[in-house]
Design a protein around this motif. Sequence first.
Motif, PDB file in Angstrom:
ATOM      1  N   LYS A  37      35.825  34.567   2.856  1.00  0.00           N
ATOM      2  CA  LYS A  37      35.946  33.329   3.624  1.00  0.00           C
ATOM      3  C   LYS A  37      35.267  32.180   2.876  1.00  0.00           C
ATOM      4  O   LYS A  37      35.800  31.061   2.824  1.00  0.00           O
ATOM      5  CB  LYS A  37      35.334  33.495   5.013  1.00  0.00           C
ATOM      6  CG  LYS A  37      35.462  32.236   5.862  1.00  0.00           C
ATOM      7  CD  LYS A  37      34.918  32.430   7.271  1.00  0.00           C
ATOM      8  CE  LYS A  37      35.056  31.141   8.094  1.00  0.00           C
ATOM      9  NZ  LYS A  37      34.601  31.308   9.492  1.00  0.00           N
ATOM     10  N   GLY A  38      34.102  32.458   2.287  1.00  0.00           N
ATOM     11  CA  GLY A  38      33.431  31.425   1.508  1.00  0.00           C
ATOM     12  C   GLY A  38      34.271  30.973   0.329  1.00  0.00           C
ATOM     13  O   GLY A  38      34.315  29.780  -0.006  1.00  0.00           O
ATOM     14  N   GLU A  41      37.968  26.924  -2.134  1.00  0.00           N
ATOM     15  CA  GLU A  41      39.289  26.561  -2.640  1.00  0.00           C
ATOM     16  C   GLU A  41      39.920  25.449  -1.801  1.00  0.00           C
ATOM     17  O   GLU A  41      40.715  24.659  -2.316  1.00  0.00           O
ATOM     18  CB  GLU A  41      40.208  27.785  -2.632  1.00  0.00           C
ATOM     19  CG  GLU A  41      39.828  28.866  -3.628  1.00  0.00           C
ATOM     20  CD  GLU A  41      40.134  28.452  -5.052  1.00  0.00           C
ATOM     21  OE1 GLU A  41      41.276  28.611  -5.489  1.00  0.00           O
ATOM     22  OE2 GLU A  41      39.219  27.938  -5.709  1.00  0.00           O
ATOM     23  N   SER A  42      39.563  25.395  -0.520  1.00  0.00           N
ATOM     24  CA  SER A  42      40.128  24.393   0.378  1.00  0.00           C
ATOM     25  C   SER A  42      39.390  23.063   0.291  1.00  0.00           C
ATOM     26  O   SER A  42      39.738  22.110   0.992  1.00  0.00           O
ATOM     27  CB  SER A  42      40.089  24.906   1.828  1.00  0.00           C
ATOM     28  OG  SER A  42      40.805  26.121   1.959  1.00  0.00           O
ATOM     29  N   GLY A  43      38.352  22.996  -0.522  1.00  0.00           N
ATOM     30  CA  GLY A  43      37.593  21.766  -0.663  1.00  0.00           C
ATOM     31  C   GLY A  43      36.587  21.539   0.440  1.00  0.00           C
ATOM     32  O   GLY A  43      36.026  20.444   0.556  1.00  0.00           O
ATOM     33  N   ALA A  87      43.684  43.101   1.358  1.00  0.00           N
ATOM     34  CA  ALA A  87      44.915  42.895   0.594  1.00  0.00           C
ATOM     35  C   ALA A  87      45.764  41.813   1.236  1.00  0.00           C
ATOM     36  O   ALA A  87      46.354  40.972   0.543  1.00  0.00           O
ATOM     37  CB  ALA A  87      45.692  44.209   0.506  1.00  0.00           C
ATOM     38  N   ASP A  88      45.835  41.791   2.564  1.00  0.00           N
ATOM     39  CA  ASP A  88      46.617  40.767   3.254  1.00  0.00           C
ATOM     40  C   ASP A  88      46.061  39.372   2.956  1.00  0.00           C
ATOM     41  O   ASP A  88      46.815  38.437   2.667  1.00  0.00           O
ATOM     42  CB  ASP A  88      46.596  41.021   4.762  1.00  0.00           C
ATOM     43  CG  ASP A  88      47.384  42.265   5.153  1.00  0.00           C
ATOM     44  OD1 ASP A  88      48.192  42.732   4.321  1.00  0.00           O
ATOM     45  OD2 ASP A  88      47.179  42.773   6.274  1.00  0.00           O
ATOM     46  N   VAL A  89      44.746  39.238   3.035  1.00  0.00           N
ATOM     47  CA  VAL A  89      44.135  37.940   2.765  1.00  0.00           C
ATOM     48  C   VAL A  89      44.345  37.549   1.309  1.00  0.00           C
ATOM     49  O   VAL A  89      44.653  36.397   0.993  1.00  0.00           O
ATOM     50  CB  VAL A  89      42.628  37.969   3.108  1.00  0.00           C
ATOM     51  CG1 VAL A  89      41.955  36.677   2.660  1.00  0.00           C
ATOM     52  CG2 VAL A  89      42.432  38.178   4.600  1.00  0.00           C
ATOM     53  N   ASN A  90      44.205  38.520   0.416  1.00  0.00           N
ATOM     54  CA  ASN A  90      44.394  38.232  -1.006  1.00  0.00           C
ATOM     55  C   ASN A  90      45.785  37.733  -1.318  1.00  0.00           C
ATOM     56  O   ASN A  90      45.977  36.815  -2.110  1.00  0.00           O
ATOM     57  CB  ASN A  90      44.113  39.491  -1.828  1.00  0.00           C
ATOM     58  CG  ASN A  90      42.688  39.544  -2.309  1.00  0.00           C
ATOM     59  OD1 ASN A  90      42.176  38.570  -2.836  1.00  0.00           O
ATOM     60  ND2 ASN A  90      42.043  40.663  -2.108  1.00  0.00           N
ATOM     61  N   ALA A 141      49.114  33.214  -2.934  1.00  0.00           N
ATOM     62  CA  ALA A 141      50.297  32.409  -2.659  1.00  0.00           C
ATOM     63  C   ALA A 141      49.940  30.960  -2.325  1.00  0.00           C
ATOM     64  O   ALA A 141      50.827  30.137  -2.076  1.00  0.00           O
ATOM     65  CB  ALA A 141      51.089  33.019  -1.499  1.00  0.00           C
ATOM     66  N   GLY A 142      48.637  30.651  -2.312  1.00  0.00           N
ATOM     67  CA  GLY A 142      48.202  29.303  -2.003  1.00  0.00           C
ATOM     68  C   GLY A 142      48.231  28.974  -0.521  1.00  0.00           C
ATOM     69  O   GLY A 142      48.079  27.812  -0.134  1.00  0.00           O
ATOM     70  N   GLN A 143      48.392  29.986   0.316  1.00  0.00           N
ATOM     71  CA  GLN A 143      48.432  29.778   1.768  1.00  0.00           C
ATOM     72  C   GLN A 143      47.011  29.908   2.327  1.00  0.00           C
ATOM     73  O   GLN A 143      46.671  30.855   3.028  1.00  0.00           O
ATOM     74  CB  GLN A 143      49.386  30.794   2.412  1.00  0.00           C
ATOM     75  CG  GLN A 143      50.834  30.654   1.938  1.00  0.00           C
ATOM     76  CD  GLN A 143      51.726  31.752   2.496  1.00  0.00           C
ATOM     77  OE1 GLN A 143      51.507  32.947   2.256  1.00  0.00           O
ATOM     78  NE2 GLN A 143      52.736  31.349   3.245  1.00  0.00           N
ATOM     79  N   LEU A 144      46.201  28.913   2.026  1.00  0.00           N
ATOM     80  CA  LEU A 144      44.785  29.003   2.353  1.00  0.00           C
ATOM     81  C   LEU A 144      44.508  28.927   3.850  1.00  0.00           C
ATOM     82  O   LEU A 144      43.602  29.611   4.344  1.00  0.00           O
ATOM     83  CB  LEU A 144      44.020  27.904   1.616  1.00  0.00           C
ATOM     84  CG  LEU A 144      44.086  27.967   0.075  1.00  0.00           C
ATOM     85  CD1 LEU A 144      43.311  26.812  -0.537  1.00  0.00           C
ATOM     86  CD2 LEU A 144      43.552  29.296  -0.433  1.00  0.00           C
ATOM     87  N   ASN A 145      45.255  28.111   4.560  1.00  0.00           N
ATOM     88  CA  ASN A 145      45.034  28.032   6.004  1.00  0.00           C
ATOM     89  C   ASN A 145      45.332  29.362   6.684  1.00  0.00           C
ATOM     90  O   ASN A 145      44.590  29.816   7.563  1.00  0.00           O
ATOM     91  CB  ASN A 145      45.908  26.927   6.617  1.00  0.00           C
ATOM     92  CG  ASN A 145      45.454  25.539   6.229  1.00  0.00           C
ATOM     93  OD1 ASN A 145      44.276  25.329   5.909  1.00  0.00           O
ATOM     94  ND2 ASN A 145      46.359  24.579   6.241  1.00  0.00           N
ATOM     95  N   GLU A 146      46.423  29.995   6.260  1.00  0.00           N
ATOM     96  CA  GLU A 146      46.776  31.300   6.827  1.00  0.00           C
ATOM     97  C   GLU A 146      45.738  32.349   6.448  1.00  0.00           C
ATOM     98  O   GLU A 146      45.368  33.203   7.263  1.00  0.00           O
ATOM     99  CB  GLU A 146      48.167  31.735   6.348  1.00  0.00           C
ATOM    100  CG  GLU A 146      49.308  30.880   6.873  1.00  0.00           C
ATOM    101  CD  GLU A 146      49.531  29.615   6.050  1.00  0.00           C
ATOM    102  OE1 GLU A 146      48.686  29.298   5.180  1.00  0.00           O
ATOM    103  OE2 GLU A 146      50.550  28.936   6.292  1.00  0.00           O
ATOM    104  N   ALA A 147      45.256  32.287   5.189  1.00  0.00           N
ATOM    105  CA  ALA A 147      44.234  33.243   4.735  1.00  0.00           C
ATOM    106  C   ALA A 147      42.947  33.069   5.536  1.00  0.00           C
ATOM    107  O   ALA A 147      42.311  34.051   5.934  1.00  0.00           O
ATOM    108  CB  ALA A 147      43.962  33.043   3.243  1.00  0.00           C
ATOM    109  N   LEU A 148      42.575  31.809   5.790  1.00  0.00           N
ATOM    110  CA  LEU A 148      41.362  31.552   6.562  1.00  0.00           C
ATOM    111  C   LEU A 148      41.504  32.061   7.989  1.00  0.00           C
ATOM    112  O   LEU A 148      40.561  32.634   8.556  1.00  0.00           O
ATOM    113  CB  LEU A 148      41.065  30.052   6.556  1.00  0.00           C
ATOM    114  CG  LEU A 148      39.747  29.620   7.205  1.00  0.00           C
ATOM    115  CD1 LEU A 148      38.560  30.286   6.517  1.00  0.00           C
ATOM    116  CD2 LEU A 148      39.603  28.108   7.150  1.00  0.00           C
ATOM    117  N   ALA A 149      42.687  31.892   8.559  1.00  0.00           N
ATOM    118  CA  ALA A 149      42.922  32.400   9.915  1.00  0.00           C
ATOM    119  C   ALA A 149      42.786  33.915   9.963  1.00  0.00           C
ATOM    120  O   ALA A 149      42.235  34.485  10.916  1.00  0.00           O
ATOM    121  CB  ALA A 149      44.309  31.966  10.401  1.00  0.00           C
ATOM    122  N   LYS A 150      43.270  34.572   8.905  1.00  0.00           N
ATOM    123  CA  LYS A 150      43.162  36.037   8.835  1.00  0.00           C
ATOM    124  C   LYS A 150      41.707  36.481   8.758  1.00  0.00           C
ATOM    125  O   LYS A 150      41.299  37.449   9.401  1.00  0.00           O
ATOM    126  CB  LYS A 150      43.919  36.556   7.602  1.00  0.00           C
ATOM    127  CG  LYS A 150      45.429  36.631   7.756  1.00  0.00           C
ATOM    128  CD  LYS A 150      45.834  37.923   8.442  1.00  0.00           C
ATOM    129  CE  LYS A 150      47.356  38.091   8.419  1.00  0.00           C
ATOM    130  NZ  LYS A 150      47.754  39.336   9.135  1.00  0.00           N
TER     131      LYS A 150
END
Length: 350
Positions: A88-89, A94-96, A53-56, A61-70
Amino acid sequence: MFHSTKSPFFQNHEAGPATPGGMRSSLRRLAVSLAVSAALGSTAVMAQADPYADVNRLVRAGQLNEALAKTDQYLATKPADPQMRFLKGVILTESGKTSEAIAAFLSLTQDYPELPEPYNNLAVLYAGQSQFDKARAALEMAIRTNPSYATAHENLGDVYAKLASQAYSKALQLDAGNTGAAPKLSLIRSLFSADSRSAQAEKVAAAPATSAAPPAPAVAAAPATPVAPATPAATGGAGQADVESAVQKWAQAWSNKSMPDYLGAYAPSFTPTGGQARSDWEAERRARIVPRQRINVEVNDLDVAVNGDRATARFRQVYTSDTLNVTSLKTLDLVRSGNRWLIVKESTGS
């Protein structure tokens, strides 16, 4: 129009970037196994949802760098977790970061070959690079893993159409006077042009509402194929309750690994998707079910429509076993046989 799943657990959401050659890649999200909010449509929810849920929330919210770190933080302690690896994939996609995303999904297919969704997403990424032979092979593996995976079947059709387009173009290059290839090529191009316009319309329709009221696209969740209104007797509480009971008994038989009851829930006219023989399908189901130490199949958000002696049941299926946790959308078409309702068609995904 290629469709990818955002995890084995994301449902339809929004269109993605255009692929080379004017073909559009519409990314369909299946909600991360543990969490996507109702704003994304039907979602899949499993136990122990917090890390997902945190990653989602970060992804939405478009915070992909933070999501990837999580995801990296989580995978540092649980590197084999298939759901988080899949997510993660998705974030890499989404991050290109296409090459890294391909590596992530490819690794999942090697470690969890029973999951069809990583194969499907590999195919979408390959198609985005115009590697259509690789895309075809990946989709064929997805379908072999789950013959009722509707999204993979649709994507495979798109890949074949693109390969056909390339072949017709080559034929015209070699023989400009070829009167047979030109209209075929034109037909395929017009098909994908229409798909692209349709995808754009869907994207506009799915835009989030600016107010707190539920967005109108919820109406679009109705079946694509119109169903004639059923008579009050056919749609009465008793008929619907009988179908609901049949679905629950099917799930319970699966959970109990009771093969006679499980296979008996399917009508004699049931034909597995993908052209598989009934006997081969039954043998495959036994091989997948019987060896498991434990299985639990839950039916959530069950929606039943009854029309005379036919019915359709749509729900979220939560499957857990000693080796795998997967949530997916499931549709069962049933027919009345005496005082029983039996399955005649089964499909997974959109």
